[in-house]
Design an enzyme around this catalytic site. Structure first.
Site, mmCIF file in Angstrom:
data_model
loop_
_atom_site.group_PDB
_atom_site.id
_atom_site.type_symbol
_atom_site.label_atom_id
_atom_site.label_comp_id
_atom_site.label_asym_id
_atom_site.label_seq_id
_atom_site.Cartn_x
_atom_site.Cartn_y
_atom_site.Cartn_z
ATOM 1 N N CYS B 42 76.112 40.500 19.184
ATOM 2 C CA CYS B 42 77.292 40.638 20.037
ATOM 3 C C CYS B 42 77.919 39.290 20.374
ATOM 4 O O CYS B 42 79.013 39.230 20.937
ATOM 5 C CB CYS B 42 76.930 41.370 21.325
ATOM 6 S SG CYS B 42 76.292 43.030 21.023
ATOM 7 N N THR B 273 63.639 61.536 12.140
ATOM 8 C CA THR B 273 64.544 62.151 11.175
ATOM 9 C C THR B 273 63.952 63.486 10.728
ATOM 10 O O THR B 273 62.940 63.942 11.272
ATOM 11 C CB THR B 273 64.708 61.245 9.947
ATOM 12 O OG1 THR B 273 63.455 61.215 9.248
ATOM 13 C CG2 THR B 273 65.108 59.834 10.341
ATOM 14 N N TYR B 279 61.470 57.571 11.286
ATOM 15 C CA TYR B 279 62.315 57.491 12.470
ATOM 16 C C TYR B 279 63.588 56.720 12.122
ATOM 17 O O TYR B 279 63.599 55.937 11.182
ATOM 18 C CB TYR B 279 61.583 56.749 13.598
ATOM 19 C CG TYR B 279 60.388 57.505 14.142
ATOM 20 C CD1 TYR B 279 59.213 57.600 13.399
ATOM 21 C CD2 TYR B 279 60.428 58.116 15.383
ATOM 22 C CE1 TYR B 279 58.110 58.305 13.893
ATOM 23 C CE2 TYR B 279 59.333 58.807 15.885
ATOM 24 C CZ TYR B 279 58.177 58.900 15.136
ATOM 25 O OH TYR B 279 57.099 59.598 15.620
ATOM 26 N N TYR B 426 78.579 45.655 50.908
ATOM 27 C CA TYR B 426 79.875 45.067 51.214
ATOM 28 C C TYR B 426 79.745 43.752 51.978
ATOM 29 O O TYR B 426 79.076 43.674 52.993
ATOM 30 C CB TYR B 426 80.725 46.036 52.039
ATOM 31 C CG TYR B 426 81.874 45.347 52.744
ATOM 32 C CD1 TYR B 426 82.821 44.634 52.012
ATOM 33 C CD2 TYR B 426 81.992 45.378 54.127
ATOM 34 C CE1 TYR B 426 83.852 43.971 52.652
ATOM 35 C CE2 TYR B 426 83.027 44.722 54.773
ATOM 36 C CZ TYR B 426 83.952 44.015 54.032
ATOM 37 O OH TYR B 426 84.968 43.346 54.662
ATOM 38 N N LYS B 434 85.556 50.043 51.921
ATOM 39 C CA LYS B 434 85.647 51.171 50.993
ATOM 40 C C LYS B 434 85.765 50.571 49.598
ATOM 41 O O LYS B 434 86.807 50.058 49.208
ATOM 42 C CB LYS B 434 86.871 52.025 51.291
ATOM 43 C CG LYS B 434 86.757 52.815 52.589
ATOM 44 C CD LYS B 434 88.080 53.503 52.918
ATOM 45 C CE LYS B 434 88.009 54.181 54.276
ATOM 46 N NZ LYS B 434 89.363 54.386 54.836
#
Lengths: 573, 573
Positions: B42, B273, B279, B426, B434
């Site tokens: 990635c 599989t 697998y 928070y 909120k």
């Protein structure tokens, strides 16, 4: 319908706005003792320190704007003196001129908040000693800073407000001493998790005095001195008292409403007091904790807002209930973030809840992408079911995300196994393919599956030093050279040599293994236990031990989590 | 036990390491066709663009390090040519010398991944056209950048890889055109959510061509040209093909394993599989989607890693099952973050799942604390039960946190009401009392409780302009002056004047109300409906409409969410 709301901040303001949205015809009056409504109370310390520069930003909602938008009659500097529940009236004093009047209501909502505690210590009323709760307090402290340009300050109390004030004072260039009665700051954290916070705060220049009781104040040679028993007093130009808060329940008590623990107001699920036409919300009320089911006090803005809305709904005939609090909280400390949700060891013990715990280190995102920083995650779980009971996280990046995922998991009653299945969003700038929350789940599952046994930092000192057990350190030679061994009798075999050097270990003795973080030592334990050795893994490793068991100076936040080679955490648990 | 793993990245590498931890005695062989194992796949685009500068960081795990730590026989540049399931053998080619050999196994795990699609277009094999999948691809593109110093590039495809490559090319100073066949980039988002992404990307200098088909490539006067039908070709020094990936299932198909959709490998909950000793995990396999229960392809690293671990567990006799994927994904685009989890409208429709939706805007943290930025949240829910089905978020700060909370909520089966009860952590630097997730829950609950009716951006153009309905805009005069009206026939009455000016509205006509974000118009709807008017609120307001319905240029990320006065969002829903 005529509704009176006492207190125009957080829960009170939320309730007023929701009431109007639900009932355009209702007469809604907000009575607020201070000069401000719906102000940014959680932002006050940051205005004092200058992070928030715009005074208007704190107080943008005015009585006029509230009236314009919501058609609500907001009366600031109006103090409610008494409630007559039978008559459905309140007696109100106009603080500007001292005149009094009576106002009737159909429904009354109390959102009085909590008051800063000022213990009756000698000298407590000297000039230069402040508490911080209201906008007025804030402007008073800010003016003092601007006019007197203090060079030194004492903050008494190491909770949220005390620590935020300490940070903001240092940020404003004021040399600051924080005096804390407990042996740790931030009680939402267990003491072992607070260890890293203490080290870090000292590294930021805070003079942190733990386990220290303030016995009074005096002015000596023009200096304001904070007295701490038989220790030398601490001279400073300014003192902030942030010892804690107590529910503002005097009005409720005098009206005969049923009280809860520590003088709080008792309410039902709909936020109704013992008088059905009187509701109460916010810091003054007693709540059920969702994990223990026991009553608790939670002085936080999120629950206050939710309660205000629920009370308004119920007043308007909607069937909403408050489902309880779990004490999720978070604090910025310079560059560090400390956060907690659900139970910690202290609250679990107090509630008689059985728990076990794991301590894990994880990078905030892929270690190969710039800016990754490690975080320490302590997770409590039910040993019988694996249900997550609470979590505490200390770190520098991505802590807020993981505590909120943990908070959601606690709320949803997820188990450790379900944590491992969480499909969280991964890309290198944001996380790792195994998120820190997944990792906590994996480590718990390994423990519950019997793949490893663990011991904790506070057991290290008590392990026999008579040769009847083995302490094995599997860090690299470089790490050991830099960081030192935990005890002189520790045997050092780097993990990657362990398979070749098993002959050096006596299979008749139990082996207590550590590495930096607890991850490589887990791998060592898997090798050892499958080859017939009895062994135990030091949870959190050398790093956690070094903060929790001794007063190690905090290292700069490392790019790679606690020196673990990149990629190791991808194949660790 | 002897286990062969085909493919040494993500799922394969995870499985190998977990197998060793569970079974110290097993013989484990990893066969990898490329020269690298367990690399940071990635991270590859970020190395090309220079954000990741250290080549070693991508490939820190080597066959040698894997062997040292895990005692695993890693053979890179070894390609598996065929599987003989009955004989439990594989035929392997050493790519270095072309020689072949047979290796037996007790269990075989396939982690072949997916291959970049290269459509058979004219000129596809010209020099300067690249795909990106492996470390070798990465070094090839990076070398090309360093040696040829291209000044322009074409990226074909607007998925994750295409967009990451476009960002990194621009970051490296290369003028970039991105050509996308669909009318939007990033298919995890619905088209309306992609609108803001398109605007933003164009603002960052990307030449974005949507609904455009590449028909071939040619070299003309030394320039590499990308042909797009009858439009002028796009000349560039470099082309990146990022059209998508297809499961690498050729080996599985030839071995007679049952296949799933689009040539993927079919597996059961244990990643087995159709041959019980074989697998398969990762991008090549077909998964159950946890929301729909239907089969899906999910080429993401998180699921691959989880599956690898589960396959290893099952091979070693632990009873673990894969609980399905939900496609949580996230992408950094310059300063923007786009993320999704669960179902979007496209996937809900395809699966025949009934849904409704809300669009909300929220500040990433308290608006009075520096750095707050707005985010757009689209939440799909089951209209019958309120269960959260999926969410999409686009913004600049805190998006990753909210998508992970939403992902956890989707996984736990939480309802909108339960979202409102979430006790998230928070403090002003991190959130609002909120949270944006709470807000989404509130807005859904208002809708489900019948407090408001809503319409959507794509309905605005079709509302009658014959005077039979009223379009009402409640923004401030300044906002209207800056932003313009949606249609010339819109009536403008600022919210705070609405109560006084109700007489200007014909009570016999239905009123379609908008503001900037959908929040003040909700307040307007509450006023109107309680006074006998029929009305509907424009979901997401003018802002969402402006991105979704037309190609508005992205505004710089505002400090206050979409111009909403501070505090408004505290009393909005």
């Amino acid at each position: 319908m005529k509704v009176i709301i006492v207190g125009g901040v957080a829960g009170g303001a939320t309730a007023a706005a929701r009431l109007r949205r639900l009932d355009e015809q209702a007469e809604i009056i907000v009575l607020e003792r201070t000069g401000y409504v719906s102000y940014a109370n959680c932002g006050l310390p940051y205005y004092i320190g200058g992070t928030i520069q715009d005074r208007e930003a704190l107080t943008l909602q005015t009585p006029e704007s509230f009236r314009a938008r919501f058609n609500i009659d907001v009366r600031v500097k109006h103090e409610v003196l008494s409630i007559q529940p039978e008559a459905h009236t309140v007696t109100v004093r106009r603080l500007e001129d001292g005149s009094e009047y009576t106002e009737s209501y159909d429904k009354l909502l109390l959102s009085p908040g909590a008051k800063a505690i000022r213990p009756p210590l000698p000298g407590i009323d000297l000039d230069g000693i402040f508490t911080l709760r209201t906008v007025e307090d804030t402007f008073r402290i800010r003016s003092f800073l601007e006019e007197k340009k203090p060079r030194s300050a004492v903050v008494v109390g190491g909770g949220f407000i005390g620590l935020e004030m300490a940070e903001n004072l240092i940020h404003a260039g004021v040399r600051t001493t924080l005096i804390q009665l407990d042996d740790q700051v931030l009680l939402p954290l267990d003491k072992d998790m607070a260890g890293e916070v203490h080290s870090y705060l000292r590294g930021q220049g805070l003079d942190l005095r733990l386990s220290t009781a303030v016995t009074g104040f005096r002015r000596q040679d023009g200096k304001l001195e904070t007295l701490i028993g038989d220790q030398p007093p601490v001279a400073a130009d300014l003192v902030i008292l942030a010892i804690g808060v107590a529910p503002e329940s005097d009005l409720a008590r005098r009206a005969g409403l049923t009280l809860g623990q520590k003088g709080s107001i008792a309410v039902d699920d709909h936020m109704r007091t013992s008088q059905p036409d009187i509701y109460a919300v916010g810091d003054a009320v007693e709540l059920a904790h969702i994990v223990t089911g026991q009553k608790a006090l939670v002085a936080l803005a999120g629950p206050a807002n939710r309660q205000g809305r629920i009370a308004a709904d119920h007043i308007c005939g909607l069937d909403q209930s408050y489902s309880g609090a779990q004490g999720s909280s978070i604090l910025k400390l310079f560059g560090m973030t400390a956060a907690a949700t659900g139970l910690n060891e202290r609250s679990a013990k107090a509630a008689g809840v059985a728990y076990d715990k794991v301590v894990t280190y994880s990078a905030s995102h892929a270690a190969y992408y710039p800016g990754a920083q490690n975080m320490t995650v302590k997770t409590l779980f039910d040993p019988a079911t694996g249900r997550i009971l609470g979590a505490q996280i200390v770190g520098f990046d991505g802590v807020d995300k993981r505590i909120d995922v943990m908070a959601t998991a606690v709320r949803a009653g997820l188990t450790a196994q379900q944590l491992t299945h969480l499909d969280l969003a991964y890309a290198p700038p944001y996380s790792s393919a195994k998120d820190p929350v997944n990792m906590a789940g994996y480590v718990i599952e390994n423990l519950r599956a019997g793949l490893v046994e663990q011991h904790h930092w506070d057991q290290v000192a008590g392990l026999p030093d008579d040769g009847s057990v083995i302490l094995l350190d599997v860090r690299t030679p470089d790490e050991v050279a830099q960081q030192g061994l935990m005890r002189p009798d520790v045997i050092h075999i780097p993990l990657d040599s362990l398979r070749q050097r098993l002959g050096e270990l006596d299979p008749s003795k139990k082996i207590y293994v550590n590495c930096v973080s607890g991850l490589r030592s887990y791998l060592a334990c898997r090798i050892l236990s499958q080859r017939g050795f009895r062994c135990s893994n030091l949870s959190g490793g050398w790093r956690f031990w070094s903060y929790a068991a001794r007063d190690r100076v905090h290292d700069a936040a490392p790019t790679h989590p606690c020196g673990i080679p990149i990629g190791e955490d991808r194949h660790g648990a």
